[in-house]
Enzyme design. Sequence first.
Site, PDB file in Angstrom:
ATOM      1  N   GLY A  77      35.557  40.533  33.926  1.00 49.54           N
ATOM      2  CA  GLY A  77      36.276  41.761  34.270  1.00 49.54           C
ATOM      3  C   GLY A  77      37.187  41.638  35.466  1.00 49.54           C
ATOM      4  O   GLY A  77      37.387  42.618  36.184  1.00 49.54           O
ATOM      5  N   SER A 125      40.467  41.355  35.644  1.00 45.95           N
ATOM      6  CA  SER A 125      41.672  42.189  35.564  1.00 45.95           C
ATOM      7  C   SER A 125      41.341  43.653  35.835  1.00 45.95           C
ATOM      8  O   SER A 125      42.095  44.357  36.511  1.00 45.95           O
ATOM      9  CB  SER A 125      42.349  42.037  34.200  1.00 45.95           C
ATOM     10  OG  SER A 125      41.545  42.567  33.166  1.00 45.95           O
ATOM     11  N   ASP A 132      35.332  47.892  30.984  1.00 45.53           N
ATOM     12  CA  ASP A 132      35.426  47.116  32.227  1.00 45.53           C
ATOM     13  C   ASP A 132      35.840  47.982  33.413  1.00 45.53           C
ATOM     14  O   ASP A 132      35.217  47.937  34.482  1.00 45.53           O
ATOM     15  CB  ASP A 132      36.420  45.963  32.066  1.00 45.53           C
ATOM     16  CG  ASP A 132      35.904  44.877  31.140  1.00 45.53           C
ATOM     17  OD1 ASP A 132      34.914  45.121  30.434  1.00 45.53           O
ATOM     18  OD2 ASP A 132      36.492  43.783  31.118  1.00 45.53           O
TER      19      ASP A 132
END
Length: 391
Positions: free
Chosen positions: A145, A147, A204
């Site tokens: 996760g 990003s 996310d």
Amino acid sequence: MEVRARAPGKIILAGEHAVVHGSTAVAATIDLYTFVSLRFPTPEDNNDALQVQFKDVDLEFSWPVGKLKEVLPELGSKSASTPSSCSLETTKAIASLVEELNLAESKLGLASGISAFLWLYTSILGDKPAKVVVNSELPLGSGLGSSAALCVALSAALLSLSDSLKLDFSHQGWQTFGDSELDLVNKWAFEGEKIIHGRPSGIDNTVSTFGNMIKFRSGELTRIKTNMPLKMLVTNMKVGRNTRALVSGVSERAVRHGSAMSSVFKAVDSISNEVAAIIQSPVSDDLAITEKEEKLGELMEMNQGLLQCMGVSHATIETVIKTTLKYKLATKLTGAGGGGCVVTLLPAYDLVLAGTVVEKVIAELEECGFQCLIAGIGGRGMEISFSGFSA
């Protein structure tokens, strides 16, 4: 004044891939963070540009605010309190700004992240000049996760200096937002994720924003809290993979073997729901924790077996599993599979006793060229701090 925001990465405890086919997934934060610091220039700085430094990948860029005004037609027309999607016209304009950076071929994969940065910054703060620094404890592109953590931390830092939030700048140390402010951060972070990934699930950015854990099924996110300490050994095998191709491969297998794969997805759904139930149930003593860990370990192994049925395992994943199995530790892939990262449940009840075992496991895995990180699971979400404030 400088604002600093941090947002955690995530792991999928159960349910990856099957979640695309209607099953439940469970995701949790890990206490590895992406940090974003932001500072406006003083008059003495004589700086009229937006500067950003991505420390971990050794990249630094600068855009004069006049150039941003010229290229971005919607600049200044957005309200930070009302998140919106990036228009096609703006997408093309941002792409032209990124193309002018002449990224090296090895860094082309970062273009979407730079685009998300430009969109979020100009949408929330318009044409204000600033210096932004990004650094992270999360390996890029490994299923943890990274990003989303970037989009969450960036959105939080930007919103904290916008007119849409009222915050206590004199507070010392890390602080979090209220639920309504977190919801705003999450919505903006999701818009950034859409630029990077196209059609993200929202898992996310949601778990990174709010912290702890979430259950996700058919577009519905439910926040849950753990009642037991959890630690994982996260092993980054440094093997690149194509998430879109892996997802497509599972879908194609589901078409070829409809009945069998339907049973696989149903089994994964049961595992995810049982994982969530165990995590949320009360803990009376260390013995109860041990029993819960044993059950979670078995469920992780079952989930991994089903992921193998879906065709998303990899030779390097099997190498890690064989290594940890020698020490009676449960391991499964997390995220897309095909490389990336795997997670191994560590016994929380006696990490001193287990320490020697963990050291041996890490030594063996690092000999294979893998990167090993120990992380707490299900902790706090996005946090922010301020420095250099004067009343």
